[in-house]
Design an enzyme around this catalytic site. Structure first.
Site, PDB file in Angstrom:
ATOM      1  N   ASP A 131      -3.194  -7.809  -4.392  1.00 52.01           N
ATOM      2  CA  ASP A 131      -3.453  -6.551  -3.706  1.00 52.01           C
ATOM      3  C   ASP A 131      -4.052  -5.513  -4.644  1.00 52.01           C
ATOM      4  O   ASP A 131      -3.661  -5.421  -5.803  1.00 52.01           O
ATOM      5  CB  ASP A 131      -2.131  -6.009  -3.159  1.00 52.01           C
ATOM      6  CG  ASP A 131      -2.248  -5.531  -1.735  1.00 52.01           C
ATOM      7  OD1 ASP A 131      -3.379  -5.427  -1.245  1.00 52.01           O
ATOM      8  OD2 ASP A 131      -1.206  -5.271  -1.113  1.00 52.01           O
ATOM      9  N   CYS A 169       0.794  -1.235   0.000  1.00 55.56           N
ATOM     10  CA  CYS A 169       0.000   0.000   0.000  1.00 55.56           C
ATOM     11  C   CYS A 169       0.824   1.283   0.000  1.00 55.56           C
ATOM     12  O   CYS A 169       0.422   2.244  -0.689  1.00 55.56           O
ATOM     13  CB  CYS A 169      -1.021  -0.011   1.137  1.00 55.56           C
ATOM     14  SG  CYS A 169      -0.531  -0.834   2.634  1.00 55.56           S
ATOM     15  N   HIS A 222      -5.653  -1.233  -4.317  1.00 59.65           N
ATOM     16  CA  HIS A 222      -5.988  -0.089  -3.482  1.00 59.65           C
ATOM     17  C   HIS A 222      -6.833   0.879  -4.293  1.00 59.65           C
ATOM     18  O   HIS A 222      -6.458   1.272  -5.394  1.00 59.65           O
ATOM     19  CB  HIS A 222      -4.719   0.572  -2.943  1.00 59.65           C
ATOM     20  CG  HIS A 222      -3.937  -0.346  -2.070  1.00 59.65           C
ATOM     21  ND1 HIS A 222      -2.907  -1.142  -2.537  1.00 59.65           N
ATOM     22  CD2 HIS A 222      -4.083  -0.655  -0.754  1.00 59.65           C
ATOM     23  CE1 HIS A 222      -2.445  -1.880  -1.549  1.00 59.65           C
ATOM     24  NE2 HIS A 222      -3.133  -1.611  -0.458  1.00 59.65           N
ATOM     25  N   GLN A 225       0.542 -11.081  -2.598  1.00 62.84           N
ATOM     26  CA  GLN A 225      -0.834 -10.657  -2.348  1.00 62.84           C
ATOM     27  C   GLN A 225      -1.503 -10.239  -3.658  1.00 62.84           C
ATOM     28  O   GLN A 225      -0.874  -9.599  -4.499  1.00 62.84           O
ATOM     29  CB  GLN A 225      -0.853  -9.471  -1.377  1.00 62.84           C
ATOM     30  CG  GLN A 225      -0.376  -9.809   0.021  1.00 62.84           C
ATOM     31  CD  GLN A 225      -0.381  -8.590   0.914  1.00 62.84           C
ATOM     32  OE1 GLN A 225       0.123  -7.536   0.549  1.00 62.84           O
ATOM     33  NE2 GLN A 225      -0.960  -8.715   2.096  1.00 62.84           N
ATOM     34  N   ARG A 239       7.809 -10.847   5.284  1.00 68.26           N
ATOM     35  CA  ARG A 239       7.700 -10.681   6.742  1.00 68.26           C
ATOM     36  C   ARG A 239       8.580 -11.744   7.391  1.00 68.26           C
ATOM     37  O   ARG A 239       8.535 -12.916   7.005  1.00 68.26           O
ATOM     38  CB  ARG A 239       6.262 -10.886   7.211  1.00 68.26           C
ATOM     39  CG  ARG A 239       5.215 -10.184   6.369  1.00 68.26           C
ATOM     40  CD  ARG A 239       4.717  -8.903   6.976  1.00 68.26           C
ATOM     41  NE  ARG A 239       3.741  -8.263   6.073  1.00 68.26           N
ATOM     42  CZ  ARG A 239       2.444  -8.518   6.088  1.00 68.26           C
ATOM     43  NH1 ARG A 239       1.947  -9.390   6.938  1.00 68.26           N
ATOM     44  NH2 ARG A 239       1.628  -7.887   5.245  1.00 68.26           N
ATOM     45  N   HIS A 256      -8.424  -0.953   0.860  1.00 72.55           N
ATOM     46  CA  HIS A 256      -7.487  -2.043   0.587  1.00 72.55           C
ATOM     47  C   HIS A 256      -8.322  -3.305   0.348  1.00 72.55           C
ATOM     48  O   HIS A 256      -9.274  -3.561   1.093  1.00 72.55           O
ATOM     49  CB  HIS A 256      -6.579  -2.311   1.789  1.00 72.55           C
ATOM     50  CG  HIS A 256      -5.868  -1.117   2.337  1.00 72.55           C
ATOM     51  ND1 HIS A 256      -4.499  -1.019   2.365  1.00 72.55           N
ATOM     52  CD2 HIS A 256      -6.321   0.022   2.914  1.00 72.55           C
ATOM     53  CE1 HIS A 256      -4.141   0.118   2.936  1.00 72.55           C
ATOM     54  NE2 HIS A 256      -5.242   0.771   3.278  1.00 72.55           N
TER      55      HIS A 256
END
Length: 641
Positions: free
Chosen positions: A386, A337, A388, A384, A366, A518
């Site tokens: 992902d 993000c 936004h 991800q 991570r 998100h």
């Protein structure tokens, strides 16, 4: 007298000091026999604890998740009692309930312990359970608690007591065993009728690798022996479906110590599966107005300081990357993000431009603790799906509902039909974990709750499960075995636009802040694939299967026909392969079954003469002889459905 409001809204009057068990008895003796605990004004209490004022009360049985949790927490105490009786002088860490069952961390001193001793402990637990020992709650002062465990010589309990507030410390005693515990517990040990210890592992005290490693004993208990039998059958089926086992057998992914723990290697078949998932979602996203973007795998430290990720996730990140420039630091990105916020800022935005939707299959990193890594479900590097969305405040609810539609489309295409939408809100008791104003949080929470209601989603509310920057809607999916997994997520965020100073020009020609949404329908490709493997036991929907068919020539005499057949089908965008090994066709069929290839095309003398194929479907279903064109149409129809 006090007023007790029950879940159906009815109000009953009882004398002050009445207990949940007495309330249950006033309703029916059958109910009272099954009450394990009670939820009193949102807190879980012992069924024997006195209620002193007007309260909302829900009686908890084995059919309630919180009832099961209380049952299993009490079982952990029963395990500790049995262990202390069998191994005098041992010391105890913690013994919580977990999603299925419980565990207790134990220090056996110099004694070696193994699962060979499980039967001995199970028998002792059953012996104690039959005595129907009452779980008695006692409030103690901090000084008395310290004195008790100092005399007992249990440094782990002393370590826990140091962090507790005087006046809020309780002990629970059943039989000859007393433990530091806030409870609650079931009325007595007699409710526990079936016991199985399931595993033994090592666990560092308080998760600190610099401290002593304790022995963690896992177990599960039930109020009926038949339920334990059903559970053991479930466990055997779960072992067959384990994505780590099937991932190896189906040649989907692997791990290498030289590459690093928690960093999966996608093999050709797994990469094909993964690419099909990406293509599937990419098409849906483009149709829904998303624009694909690509961002680097690293970012400057200042990027994550601005976003707040450095403060909140710094301990879970890999160590900084130092460049030749003194003081310059980069990080492997823990989230996509912040990068997308910077993309938004690359040019001025007008209210007419919004919503802007950026999507990326972005890999993030991570540093999970080694003991928490588990196949593809818990890794250190994952991708991800992902996206936004940057929108005006008046667009938030409508955009949120469109994302819900996309998530439901994904679940439907992959056979996930049983799910609950979890509204994850702030912990009302600990606001320090979150960033942003109360006003923005309230706006975001209201948008999520209203959108979920308007889409008629089955929802539950969980406090304390929000992201640090905003509330979210998490999709809790049940697989074919009834296990819950958190997959898709949608989050509303008023905070990152503030931190990154994002703007758009409104119709009033003034600058305004956009709202950020998100979303990740898969969550992560790694975790999603793991759950999908276990849900369908490796038998993927035909459109997703890396190999949709395999051609099995009976002997080398029919290889040319088999090769021509393969080429014809592959040219029709149907994925398959050919088995040219010098093996009997029976062996080839068995191997194809193990690999869970949906269709087997057997080619012999008769098929060559007639220009047909003998079709066999995975699971030993014989479809007989078909013309190759008819088979092609059969597959295309199934893929389309």
């Amino acid at each position: 007298m006090i007023n007790i409001t029950l879940p159906d809204g009815s109000v009953r009057q009882y004398e002050k000091g009445t207990t949940a068990m007495q309330i249950a008895l006033s309703i029916s003796e059958g109910l009272a026999r099954n009450v394990l605990a009670a939820e009193v004004n949102g807190e879980i209490w012992d069924a024997s604890r006195a209620i002193e004022g007007d309260s909302n009360v829900k009686l908890l049985t084995w059919n309630d998740e919180k009832g099961k949790s209380t049952f299993w927490h009490s079982s952990a105490h029963l395990l500790a009692e049995a262990l202390e009786a069998l191994y005098p002088g041992i010391k105890f860490g913690i013994g919580p309930a977990i999603e299925t069952g419980f565990y207790y961390d134990v220090d056996f001193g110099d004694r070696e312990f193994s699962s060979d001793e499980f039967k001995l402990i199970e028998d002792k637990m059953l012996e104690l359970a039959k005595q129907k020992e009452v779980f008695a709650r006692t409030a103690v002062s901090k000084a008395d608690a310290l004195a008790f465990f100092t005399e007992k010589g249990d440094e782990y309990k002393l370590d826990l007591i140091k962090d507790l507030e005087d006046g809020k410390i309780t002990f629970y005693t059943q039989g000859n065993f007393t433990d530091l515990c806030r409870g609650p517990h079931i009325p007595n040990t007699g409710f526990i009728k079936a016991i199985k210890l399931t595993n033994v592992a090592g666990a560092y005290w308080r998760g600190d690798e610099s401290r002593k490693q304790l022995t963690r004993i896992y177990g599960v208990t039930f109020p009926k022996a038949s339920e334990l039998s059903d559970y053991l059958k479930f466990i055997e089926e779960a072992k067959k479906r384990d994505h780590r086992k099937l991932g190896k057998e189906l040649e989907l992914f692997a791990f290498s110590e030289k590459v690093g723990a928690g960093l999966p290697l996608w093999l050709p078949k797994g990469a094909a599966l993964r690419q099909k998932l990406q293509d599937f979602l990419q098409r849906a996203q483009v149709k829904a107005g998303y624009e694909p973007v690509v961002t680097p795998h690293i970012g400057h430290k200042q990027l994550y300081i601005t976003s707040g990720h450095y403060e909140k996730y710094g301990a879970d990140a890999f160590q900084p990357i130092h460049t030749p420039v003194e003081g310059e630091e980069f990080f492997l990105k823990p989230m996509n993000c912040p990068h997308h916020c910077e993309i938004y800022k690359t040019k001025p935005r007008s209210y007419k431009d919004l919503p802007v939707r950026f999507a990326e299959f972005g890999t993030v990193y991570r540093y999970e603790q080694s003991g928490e890594l588990h196949g593809l479900t818990r890794v250190r590097g994952f991708t991800q799906d992902d996206a936004h969305l940057f929108c005006r405040p008046d667009q938030v609810k409508e955009e949120f509902k469109k994302v819900i539609d996309l998530v439901l489309y994904v679940f439907g295409a992959l056979g996930f039909e049983d799910f609950t939408a979890q509204v994850s809100l702030r912990d009302p008791e600990n606001r320090s974990k979150y960033i942003g104003s109360d006003e923005n949080w309230q706006l975001a929470e209201s948008a999520i709750i209203e959108a979920a209601a308007e889409k008629d989603l089955p929802t539950v509310v969980e406090y304390g499960e929000a992201a640090f920057y905003g509330p979210k809607l998490d999709f809790m999916v049940k697989d074919a075995l009834g296990r819950k997994w958190q997959l898709g997520t949608i989050q509303v965020d008023y905070n990152l636009p503030e931190r990154f100073e994002l703007e758009y020009t409104g119709s009033d020609n003034q600058k305004h802040r956009p709202v950020m949404i998100h979303r990740a329908p898969f969550g992560s490709l790694e975790r999603f694939v793991a759950v999908l493997i276990e849900h369908c036991a490796g038998q993927f929907p035909l459109w997703l299967a890396p190999e949709q068919f395999i051609v099995l020539p009976v002997s080398e005499k029919y290889e040319d026909y088999a090769k021509n057949l393969l080429e014809s089908l592959n040219n029709s965008d149907i994925r398959g392969l050919i088995d040219l090994r010098d093996e009997k066709v029976g062996r080839k069929i068995r191997d194809a079954e193990v690999k869970k290839i949906p269709y087997m095309l057997i080619v012999g003398e008769k098929e060559v003469e007639n220009g047909t194929v003998s079709v066999r479907k995975h699971g030993s279903l014989d479809l007989g002889s078909l013309d190759p064109q008819a088979f092609k149409e059969l597959l295309i129809k199934e893929i389309t459905v």
